[in-house]
Motif scaffolding. Structure first.
Motif, PDB file in Angstrom:
ATOM      1  N   TRP A  62       1.272  -0.076 -11.280  1.00 13.39           N
ATOM      2  CA  TRP A  62       0.178   0.631 -10.642  1.00 13.39           C
ATOM      3  C   TRP A  62      -1.055  -0.262 -10.564  1.00 13.39           C
ATOM      4  O   TRP A  62      -1.791  -0.247  -9.564  1.00 13.39           O
ATOM      5  CB  TRP A  62      -0.129   1.897 -11.428  1.00 13.39           C
ATOM      6  N   SER A  63      -1.279  -1.043 -11.588  1.00 10.41           N
ATOM      7  CA  SER A  63      -2.458  -1.913 -11.608  1.00 10.41           C
ATOM      8  C   SER A  63      -2.392  -2.942 -10.481  1.00 10.41           C
ATOM      9  O   SER A  63      -3.411  -3.274  -9.874  1.00 10.41           O
ATOM     10  CB  SER A  63      -2.577  -2.618 -12.955  1.00 10.41           C
ATOM     11  N   ASP A  64      -1.191  -3.447 -10.192  1.00  9.89           N
ATOM     12  CA  ASP A  64      -1.051  -4.399  -9.081  1.00  9.89           C
ATOM     13  C   ASP A  64      -1.418  -3.731  -7.762  1.00  9.89           C
ATOM     14  O   ASP A  64      -2.097  -4.318  -6.916  1.00  9.89           O
ATOM     15  CB  ASP A  64       0.384  -4.930  -9.004  1.00  9.89           C
ATOM     16  N   THR A  97      -5.267  -2.873  -3.326  1.00  7.77           N
ATOM     17  CA  THR A  97      -6.067  -1.945  -2.521  1.00  7.77           C
ATOM     18  C   THR A  97      -7.549  -2.304  -2.584  1.00  7.77           C
ATOM     19  O   THR A  97      -8.247  -2.316  -1.566  1.00  7.77           O
ATOM     20  CB  THR A  97      -5.861  -0.500  -3.012  1.00  7.77           C
ATOM     21  N   LYS A  98      -8.023  -2.625  -3.781  1.00  2.00           N
ATOM     22  CA  LYS A  98      -9.433  -3.003  -3.933  1.00  2.00           C
ATOM     23  C   LYS A  98      -9.735  -4.276  -3.162  1.00  2.00           C
ATOM     24  O   LYS A  98     -10.791  -4.403  -2.533  1.00  2.00           O
ATOM     25  CB  LYS A  98      -9.767  -3.206  -5.414  1.00  2.00           C
ATOM     26  N   LYS A  99      -8.807  -5.219  -3.197  1.00  2.00           N
ATOM     27  CA  LYS A  99      -9.010  -6.474  -2.473  1.00  2.00           C
ATOM     28  C   LYS A  99      -9.081  -6.213  -0.973  1.00  2.00           C
ATOM     29  O   LYS A  99      -9.945  -6.758  -0.273  1.00  2.00           O
ATOM     30  CB  LYS A  99      -7.856  -7.434  -2.781  1.00  2.00           C
ATOM     31  N   ALA A 100      -8.190  -5.356  -0.476  1.00  2.00           N
ATOM     32  CA  ALA A 100      -8.192  -5.026   0.954  1.00  2.00           C
ATOM     33  C   ALA A 100      -9.492  -4.321   1.339  1.00  2.00           C
ATOM     34  O   ALA A 100     -10.064  -4.590   2.404  1.00  2.00           O
ATOM     35  CB  ALA A 100      -6.988  -4.152   1.288  1.00  2.00           C
ATOM     36  N   GLN A 101      -9.968  -3.428   0.479  1.00  2.00           N
ATOM     37  CA  GLN A 101     -11.222  -2.723   0.772  1.00  2.00           C
ATOM     38  C   GLN A 101     -12.409  -3.683   0.776  1.00  2.00           C
ATOM     39  O   GLN A 101     -13.309  -3.561   1.610  1.00  2.00           O
ATOM     40  CB  GLN A 101     -11.452  -1.617  -0.256  1.00  2.00           C
ATOM     41  N   ALA A 102     -12.398  -4.655  -0.143  1.00  2.00           N
ATOM     42  CA  ALA A 102     -13.485  -5.628  -0.185  1.00  2.00           C
ATOM     43  C   ALA A 102     -13.491  -6.481   1.078  1.00  2.00           C
ATOM     44  O   ALA A 102     -14.556  -6.759   1.653  1.00  2.00           O
ATOM     45  CB  ALA A 102     -13.333  -6.518  -1.421  1.00  2.00           C
ATOM     46  N   ILE A 103     -12.312  -6.870   1.536  1.00  2.00           N
ATOM     47  CA  ILE A 103     -12.211  -7.666   2.759  1.00  2.00           C
ATOM     48  C   ILE A 103     -12.719  -6.865   3.946  1.00  2.00           C
ATOM     49  O   ILE A 103     -13.490  -7.363   4.772  1.00  2.00           O
ATOM     50  CB  ILE A 103     -10.756  -8.133   2.985  1.00  2.00           C
ATOM     51  N   LYS A 104     -12.325  -5.602   4.022  1.00  2.00           N
ATOM     52  CA  LYS A 104     -12.760  -4.752   5.133  1.00  2.00           C
ATOM     53  C   LYS A 104     -14.276  -4.546   5.109  1.00  2.00           C
ATOM     54  O   LYS A 104     -14.935  -4.578   6.151  1.00  2.00           O
ATOM     55  CB  LYS A 104     -12.043  -3.403   5.051  1.00  2.00           C
ATOM     56  N   ARG A 128      11.515  -1.998   4.361  1.00  2.00           N
ATOM     57  CA  ARG A 128      10.533  -1.603   5.366  1.00  2.00           C
ATOM     58  C   ARG A 128       9.270  -1.013   4.753  1.00  2.00           C
ATOM     59  O   ARG A 128       8.395  -0.561   5.473  1.00  2.00           O
ATOM     60  CB  ARG A 128      11.138  -0.589   6.328  1.00  2.00           C
ATOM     61  N   LEU A 129       9.184  -0.990   3.463  1.00  2.00           N
ATOM     62  CA  LEU A 129       7.998  -0.450   2.820  1.00  2.00           C
ATOM     63  C   LEU A 129       6.882  -1.494   2.805  1.00  2.00           C
ATOM     64  O   LEU A 129       7.134  -2.687   2.944  1.00  2.00           O
ATOM     65  CB  LEU A 129       8.313  -0.043   1.379  1.00  2.00           C
ATOM     66  N   PHE A 130       5.657  -1.002   2.625  1.00  2.00           N
ATOM     67  CA  PHE A 130       4.538  -1.914   2.494  1.00  2.00           C
ATOM     68  C   PHE A 130       4.708  -2.750   1.230  1.00  2.00           C
ATOM     69  O   PHE A 130       5.250  -2.266   0.237  1.00  2.00           O
ATOM     70  CB  PHE A 130       3.219  -1.142   2.403  1.00  2.00           C
ATOM     71  N   PRO A 131       4.237  -3.973   1.252  1.00  2.00           N
ATOM     72  CA  PRO A 131       4.376  -4.822   0.061  1.00  2.00           C
ATOM     73  C   PRO A 131       3.709  -4.226  -1.167  1.00  2.00           C
ATOM     74  O   PRO A 131       4.182  -4.405  -2.281  1.00  2.00           O
ATOM     75  CB  PRO A 131       3.687  -6.127   0.461  1.00  2.00           C
ATOM     76  N   THR A 132       2.614  -3.477  -0.959  1.00  2.00           N
ATOM     77  CA  THR A 132       1.956  -2.876  -2.117  1.00  2.00           C
ATOM     78  C   THR A 132       2.804  -1.777  -2.740  1.00  2.00           C
ATOM     79  O   THR A 132       2.718  -1.538  -3.937  1.00  2.00           O
ATOM     80  CB  THR A 132       0.591  -2.289  -1.707  1.00  2.00           C
ATOM     81  N   LEU A 133       3.613  -1.116  -1.933  1.00  2.00           N
ATOM     82  CA  LEU A 133       4.460  -0.059  -2.478  1.00  2.00           C
ATOM     83  C   LEU A 133       5.694  -0.624  -3.163  1.00  2.00           C
ATOM     84  O   LEU A 133       6.326   0.064  -3.954  1.00  2.00           O
ATOM     85  CB  LEU A 133       4.885   0.904  -1.366  1.00  2.00           C
ATOM     86  N   LYS A 134       6.049  -1.847  -2.866  1.00  2.00           N
ATOM     87  CA  LYS A 134       7.211  -2.460  -3.499  1.00  2.00           C
ATOM     88  C   LYS A 134       6.924  -2.905  -4.925  1.00  2.00           C
ATOM     89  O   LYS A 134       7.829  -3.048  -5.718  1.00  2.00           O
ATOM     90  CB  LYS A 134       7.674  -3.679  -2.693  1.00  2.00           C
TER      91      LYS A 134
END
Length: 118
Positions: free
Chosen positions: A43-45, A50-57, A33-39
């Motif tokens: 750390w670099s992944d 996160t950077k990709k999500a921020q760029a999209i937003k 049930r965790l977010f895919p980024t937390l799985k």
């Protein structure tokens, strides 16, 4: 006398088990049930995701702002057009009114002349 055989120990920390049968045995955390980024392990992944999500937003916000600006520009153009049309209509009415006033003035003046009434 023979030496007693060693007692086998259960798998636990330090070879000890809890004597409380009601206490649950601990198990690994279910991570479904965790977010895919937390799985992800690295750390670099996670930072890259996160950077990709921020760029999209950020891109989405820019597109939304451009759309809002375009709508505002169209509304402004429409308002200016309506204002100009109203001004033209008002000037036409004033011109007709002034024409009628001048005609009435000329009729009155013609009635006062000596040549006509003379």
């Amino acid at each position: 006398m023979s030496e007693p055989s060693p007692i086998s120990l259960g798998p636990s920390s330090g070879g000890r088990l809890s004597g409380k049968p009601w206490k649950l045995q601990k198990s690994a955390t279910v991570r479904s049930r965790l977010f895919p980024t937390l799985k992800t392990k690295k750390w670099s992944d996670r930072t890259e995701a996160t950077k990709k999500a921020q760029a999209i937003k950020k891109l989405q916000n820019e597109l939304k702002e451009e759309k809002q600006a375009e709508i505002a520009r169209r509304v402004q153009i429409t308002k200016e057009r309506r204002k100009a049309a109203e001004e033209r209509r008002r000037l036409e009415e004033d011109k007709l009114k002034m024409g009628a006033r001048k005609a009435a003035r000329l009729r009155r003046k013609a009635g006062r002349s000596k040549k006509i009434n003379g």
